[in-house]
Design a protein around this motif. Structure first.
Motif, short mmCIF file in Angstrom:
data_model
loop_
_atom_site.label_atom_id
_atom_site.label_comp_id
_atom_site.label_asym_id
_atom_site.label_seq_id
_atom_site.Cartn_x
_atom_site.Cartn_y
_atom_site.Cartn_z
N ALA A 153 0.82 -1.20 0.00
CA ALA A 153 0.00 0.00 0.00
C ALA A 153 0.86 1.26 0.00
N SER A 154 2.01 1.17 0.62
CA SER A 154 2.89 2.34 0.72
C SER A 154 3.65 2.61 -0.59
N GLU A 155 3.62 1.66 -1.53
CA GLU A 155 4.41 1.80 -2.75
C GLU A 155 3.66 2.49 -3.89
N VAL A 156 2.33 2.46 -3.86
CA VAL A 156 1.54 3.00 -4.96
C VAL A 156 0.49 3.97 -4.43
N SER A 157 0.38 5.10 -5.09
CA SER A 157 -0.66 6.08 -4.78
C SER A 157 -1.41 6.42 -6.06
N VAL A 158 -2.75 6.30 -6.00
CA VAL A 158 -3.60 6.61 -7.15
C VAL A 158 -4.52 7.75 -6.74
N PHE A 159 -4.47 8.88 -7.44
CA PHE A 159 -5.20 10.07 -7.00
C PHE A 159 -5.48 10.99 -8.19
N ASN A 200 -9.17 10.31 -6.29
CA ASN A 200 -10.14 9.22 -6.40
C ASN A 200 -11.26 9.47 -5.39
N VAL A 224 -0.86 8.47 -11.05
CA VAL A 224 -0.30 7.29 -10.37
C VAL A 224 1.13 7.63 -9.95
N ALA A 225 1.43 7.38 -8.71
CA ALA A 225 2.78 7.60 -8.19
C ALA A 225 3.28 6.30 -7.58
N SER A 280 6.66 4.68 -5.61
CA SER A 280 7.92 5.01 -4.94
C SER A 280 9.06 4.16 -5.45
N TYR A 303 -6.83 -1.46 -8.43
CA TYR A 303 -7.38 -0.37 -7.64
C TYR A 303 -8.74 0.03 -8.21
#
Length: 465
Positions: free
Chosen positions: A387-393, A395, A403-404, A406, A460
């Protein structure tokens, strides 16, 4: 058995009902993108493939529409649980008919129909729209068990005298067919209200007081009022006789032998029909697509209602290791969708794949057998993103979905699917600055985004406002 290529992506435990179980689910299954594609292909707006050849169906006049008929046969051949009749009724005329037998009352027949011939090039509204709606209803309802028989009929030579439907209606009368209702769709894609703005969204239901035609009209209004549609009905009595429903009114000794039939279409009664009627100006670009979508949802819901939808849950629950059919107390046969073959010994409610691939389950409950949609299983040997590796926003999203990831230094694949599992967008990214998907012009609703690298993957849920 046909090949299902639609996928839904679940890397963690999830539930996805592959096909509808209720009338509301049926409504939700009607896909505006599928409708639009059929209209564009069938009206020559874009090319398509028929019998392995790339073609453009620009003209469907009765002396020049065998290519259009072959396209319709090909569409029906992609479906299960139907019998196709290519009905030649004179030297040129071909009705293309698909029959789905009812499980409980096979002799009780309901027909949803449209004419597919035209008078000029293109003719998107008249009547590629009605044709597309019949095909979409067949695509969805053919996956379901129904109490009663549904006939999906596409008539030829309507434009020169209702010839195709008259031939069928008279043959059915002579055979004593128990036709309980005929829903005819003719021009259901034009509304003058500006797209994206509120308007009347009026449509006509044409009927006369013969057989149970008035009762059919009432039943359609009841479906309209029982669910949420952005539509307003105009009741027209006496209705026009200038379309294929009239062939079923005027069989045998009128009015004693008439079949119940109505016409549903855009509102000629309020002078809100396409200004491009019977001309090559009747193009896809002139249609009101949200209005067309709403009418298709309504007629599909009506056919599911009178067809008598049988409740069998053919959804699948997927975890990282296992696929499980949602329907309990049934018989099961798991299918390898990549080969279209049953998997030997895979007859339990749950199945543990040994290789990544696409899988479905055939479920038999009583007299009803339904096939699930194919589920893409791709978790073997592939780690999930933390969960800490991917950010989708953001949303929910309105325009661009970002998409970010790390510490990413490798290529990333972004695959976006709609709620039915249809692949909507693909993007391969090697530059972090381009890690976004444009969603501004996509319909509001639920989507699923798969983010994957060579070593990890994640899925996601996305809400488009």
């Amino acid at each position: 058995m046909k090949t299902f290529k639609t996928t839904i992506l679940c890397l963690f435990a999830c539930v996805y009902s592959s096909y509808a179980q209720s009338v509301q689910d049926i409504i939700d299954e009607v896909n505006v993108d599928t409708l639009n594609l059929i209209v564009r292909e069938f009206s020559g707006d874009i090319s398509t493939v028929v019998d392995g050849n790339t073609v453009t169906i620009i003209n469907r006049q009765q002396s020049n529409n065998d290519l259009a008929a072959d396209y319709l046969v090909q569409k029906f051949e992609s479906l299960d649980n139907i019998t196709i009749t290519d009905q030649a009724f004179n030297s040129n005329g071909r009705n293309i008919i698909a029959t789905q037998l009812g499980k409980t009352n096979p002799n009780n027949i309901y027909i949803i129909c449209a004419h597919y011939d035209s008078v000029a090039d293109y003719c998107a509204d008249d009547n590629a729209t009605g044709t597309a709606a019949v095909l979409e209803a067949a695509r969805i309802l053919s996956t379901q068990c129904l109490d009663n028989t549904i006939v999906y009929a596409l008539w030829d030579e309507e434009e020169i005298g209702l010839n195709g439907s008259s031939f069928y209606a008279n043959q059915a009368f002579n055979n004593g067919d128990n036709i309980l209702g005929v829903l005819n769709l003719d021009m259901i894609g034009y509304d003058s209200d500006p797209q994206g703005q509120s308007g009347d969204n009026e449509f006509d239901i044409d009927y006369i007081n013969v057989a149970n035609s008035s009762g059919m009209k009432d039943d359609i209004i009841n479906v309209l009022n029982s669910y949420t549609f952005d539509l307003s009905a105009i009741e027209v009595n006496p209705g026009t006789t200038n379309s294929d429903h009239a062939s079923f009114w005027f069989v045998g000794n009128f009015p004693n032998d008439a079949y119940s039939a109505v016409l549903l279409g855009e509102s000629w009664e309020t002078n809100d029909q396409t200004p491009f009627y019977h001309s090559s100006g009747d193009r896809y670009s002139t249609l009101d697509l949200p209005y067309f979508h709403e009418l298709t949802k309504l007629v599909t819901a009506y056919m599911a209602t009178v067809g008598g939808l049988i409740d069998v849950d053919n959804g699948i629950t997927q975890t990282v290791t296992t696929l499980t059919a949602n329907q309990a107390s049934a018989s099961y046969q798991w299918i390898n969708c990549d080969t279209d073959l049953p998997i030997s010994g895979a007859t339990s409610q749950s199945y543990i794949p040994t290789v990544n691939g696409s899988y479905a389950v055939e479920i038999t409950s009583g007299s009803c057998t339904e096939l699930s949609q194919c589920i893409e299983f791709s978790t073997l040997g592939l780690d999930a993103f933390l969960a800490s590796e991917v950010s989708v926003f953001p949303n929910p999203v309105k325009t661009n979905l970002n998409v970010a990831i790390s510490n990413n230094t490798e290529a990333i694949a972004l695959d976006l699917f709609d709620v039915s599992g249809k692949l909507i967008s693909q993007k391969r990214i090697t530059n972090k600055e381009n890690m976004f998907l444009q969603m501004k012009n996509m319909s509001s609703g639920i989507y699923f985004l798969k983010v994957s690298s060579s070593e990890k993957s994640g899925a996601y849920k996305i809400v488009k406002e």
